[in-house]
Write an enzyme that holds these catalytic residues in place. Structure first.
Site, PDB file in Angstrom:
ATOM      1  N   GLU A 149      -9.075 -23.160 -19.015  1.00  0.00           N
ATOM      2  CA  GLU A 149     -10.511 -22.985 -19.230  1.00  0.00           C
ATOM      3  C   GLU A 149     -11.075 -24.066 -20.146  1.00  0.00           C
ATOM      4  OE1 GLU A 149     -11.877 -21.041 -17.251  1.00  0.00           O
ATOM      5  OE2 GLU A 149     -10.016 -20.112 -16.607  1.00  0.00           O
TER       6      GLU A 149
ATOM      7  N   TYR B 269      -8.313 -25.121  -5.943  1.00  0.00           N
ATOM      8  CA  TYR B 269      -7.372 -25.272  -7.045  1.00  0.00           C
ATOM      9  C   TYR B 269      -6.185 -26.163  -6.675  1.00  0.00           C
ATOM     10  CZ  TYR B 269      -9.677 -21.440  -9.578  1.00  0.00           C
ATOM     11  OH  TYR B 269     -10.589 -20.660 -10.249  1.00  0.00           O
TER      12      TYR B 269
END
Length: 640
Positions: free
Chosen positions: A364, A463
């Site tokens: 993150e 991803y």
């Protein structure tokens, strides 16, 4: 480093004319918000003034705002899509069907009660003091302007709205059943839609990604005095609110009823916050870097839980110098890891994470570089955010692991352990892509994030295939050149909303290679790579090796021929469309370079002066960075 002074100077220029950038303008915004939260009803009132600079050459006859929380109502687009995906069967294992649910959403929205739904209701909106006509399209508010906004002009919108915090379902909400956090306030205010060189982007909130206008936020929040807050930007009245934010020796105020929190977040494209009366607050001051804040809940007073959150804080401080050196410095004053949300979700200057996972924290935080500061339209190019971030967080995690190993292993074992880890650093990313490529469900990376047929295809495209894009780029250009590309990309396009072509142009200029073909094959199609060692034979006193291309994506090739005496040779075949060659990478000194392999031709021959009986093996791409879908035919061993 005079971080605050340089940022303030840049912002003053931005407000007038926006950042200078290659061939593109961009809009600018300034939010001034006042919010009053009622923690008994889970509702709040909000007022905001939005200064909007139309730096485009276009006349705007309408504008749009996002009303994200309207998605958390029965039969909304988010609800309907989620329930539809629950009927898509991906596979069956042991008699059990695996369906395409987003497990966090499932069919929860349709079952929300009136006091559990979310909403944002705009009661009034004025442009330069004049009321405007509004039309609500669920999560998009259309403002039909009475006077157009002229090119290179500024207007001011004043807005009054009310909202109800939804029961936590996806990203934002209240009373999170997993974390017990009271409020995760993300996508929580009417947010101006981005208008760029492609036009308006009024993307409804259905499942995924976001895109926003660069701007400054001054946010004032009144909430019950027992609540501790964290979020984007810095707290302007830290000495008044306390809770660990105050300077040493300051005496925080103890108001009756509600406390006022003031946040300032310069040069960001969103603002998020969270609040809970049970938060603990950890602080780490990073030399030549930001202040790290960690806010978390530990209702059971577990010593192990405290230890895990302290490890997150310490790990962030440990890896920051590596991040700054490898990817570029962090220009803001603080970053906060906040217990909340439904897994991990990035916002400017902060992230919401549902557990003290160091890996999630790294992922993150790296979003700050590839979304928070670069600000790509991730609805259209999710792979440029998620894929780049996934790849970068693996490198950060590897660095952190190497630091940890140095403290735990004898010196004699450290290098061996580091090498073993690096050789397998991206195995999970490649495995995810290979699974997608073989699943029959792959869609091009150009697919809009909300419009993938399955959640499975989106996740693995954004991803893992996105992550492979960056690591495989290092195979094409050389890893050291790829790293220079990323730093130059950050330098040139920070705060400027780059698109795929912007990245490729930087890569071409740094590497000296043509790379539009790579973007075209890897991003625009689902074609795959499959090279093979076809055959070997004697040729006079030497040997010849024929290679075969069974795939549809052309690539340059590193080929290693290993001999029975343990020596080896490197052979390099450029890809015709790249019009150049990469420099030898470590260990490839003395390689033999061939004419480019034309992508129309299925076979190619290389040669060595050594006799056939000397050869032990031939291997295409020993580094395994090329995402060849059938790697077993890349290696041919001769057992004499």
């Amino acid at each position: 480093m005079k971080r605050s002074l340089s940022l303030a100077t840049a912002l003053s220029l931005l407000a007038l004319s926006a950042f200078a950038q290659p061939d593109r303008w961009q809009q600018r915004v300034k939010y001034t918000m006042n919010v009053d939260m009622n923690v008994q009803t889970n509702q709040y009132t909000g007022k905001q003034t939005v200064a909007y600079w139309n730096n485009s050459p276009d006349t705007l006859k309408r504008v749009f705002f996002h009303l994200y929380w309207n998605a958390f109502q029965p039969n909304s687009m988010m609800d309907t899509r989620s329930r539809r995906q629950g009927g898509v069967v991906l596979a069956s294992r042991n008699g059990r069907e695996i369906v395409d649910w987003d497990q966090r959403v499932r069919d929860r929205i349709v079952n929300l009660k009136p006091d559990e739904i979310g909403y944002q209701r705009v009661s009034a909106l004025r442009m330069n003091g004049r009321p405007q006509k509004l039309k609500e399209h669920e999560t998009i508010l259309e403002v039909q302007l009475d006077k157009p906004i002229l090119p290179r002009s500024k207007v001011t919108f004043d807005m009054d709205w009310t909202a109800q915090v939804p029961l936590q379902v996806r990203r934002s909400g209240r009373d999170n059943p997993q974390t017990s956090v009271r409020y995760t306030m993300t996508q929580w205010y009417p947010k101006l839609v981005e208008y760029d060189y492609e036009g308006w982007h009024p993307t409804p909130y259905i499942a995924r990604e976001f895109y926003g206008v660069w701007g400054d936020y001054d946010v004032t929040i009144r909430i019950d005095k027992s609540y501790l807050l964290g979020g984007s930007g810095t707290i302007s009245n830290a000495n008044e609110v306390g809770f660990g934010y105050e300077a040493k020796g300051a005496k925080p105020l103890d108001p009756a009823g509600k406390r006022t929190w003031k946040f300032a977040a310069p040069n960001v494209h969103d603002f998020a916050w969270a609040a809970d009366p049970g938060y603990k607050h950890l602080v780490r001051h990073v030399p030549n870097g930001p202040t790290i804040n960690v806010l978390y809940k530990n209702p059971k007073a577990s010593a192990d839980e405290d230890r895990k959150w302290n490890e997150v804080a310490d790990a962030a401080a440990t890896v920051y110098p590596f991040i700054a050196k490898t990817f570029g410095p962090y220009p803001y004053k603080q970053y906060s890891f906040i217990h909340g949300g439904d897994g991990g979700m990035e916002y400017p200057n902060c992230t919401m994470i549902s557990s003290a996972s160091i890996g999630t924290a790294f992922h993150e935080w790296m979003h700050t570089w590839y979304q928070g500061m670069l600000g790509t339209n991730e609805s259209e190019h999710a792979w440029m955010d998620e894929g780049f971030t996934e790849w970068a967080s693996e490198r950060v995690g590897d660095y952190y692991d190497s630091v940890s190993r140095r403290s735990k292993l004898p010196a004699s074992e450290q290098a061996q352990a580091d090498t073993a880890k690096k050789n397998h650093m991206f195995d999970d990313i490649y495995a995810g892509y290979f699974g997608l490529a073989r699943s029959g469900r792959e869609e091009p990376l150009t697919t809009h994030a909300d419009q993938f047929n399955t959640n499975y295809a989106y996740s693995n495209a954004a991803y893992t295939k996105g992550g492979v894009f960056i690591e495989q780029l290092g195979y094409i250009t050389g890893a050291a050149v790829r790293d220079r590309i990323l730093k130059e990309y950050y330098r040139l396009w920070r705060f400027k909303h780059p698109n795929p072509n912007d990245f490729i142009r930087v890569a071409e200029k740094v590497s000296g290679l043509q790379l539009d073909w790579y973007r075209g094959f890897w991003v625009n199609t689902t074609k795959t790579i499959d090279y093979a060692v076809d055959s070997l034979w004697s040729d006079g006193g030497g040997s010849r090796v024929r290679l075969r291309n069974d795939g549809m994506v052309p690539m340059p090739l590193d080929v290693k021929i290993t001999f029975r005496d343990g020596s080896s040779e490197w052979h390099y075949i450029p890809q015709y469309l790249q019009f150049g060659e990469k420099a030898p990478e470590p260990g490839q000194e003395g390689r033999k370079v061939y004419e480019a392999w034309k992508w129309t031709h299925p076979y190619y021959e290389i040669n060595t002066a050594r006799p056939l009986t000397d050869i032990r093996s031939v291997e295409i791409d020993p580094s395994r960075r090329m995402a060849d879908v059938l790697r077993r035919n890349n290696f041919l061993e001769i057992k004499w």
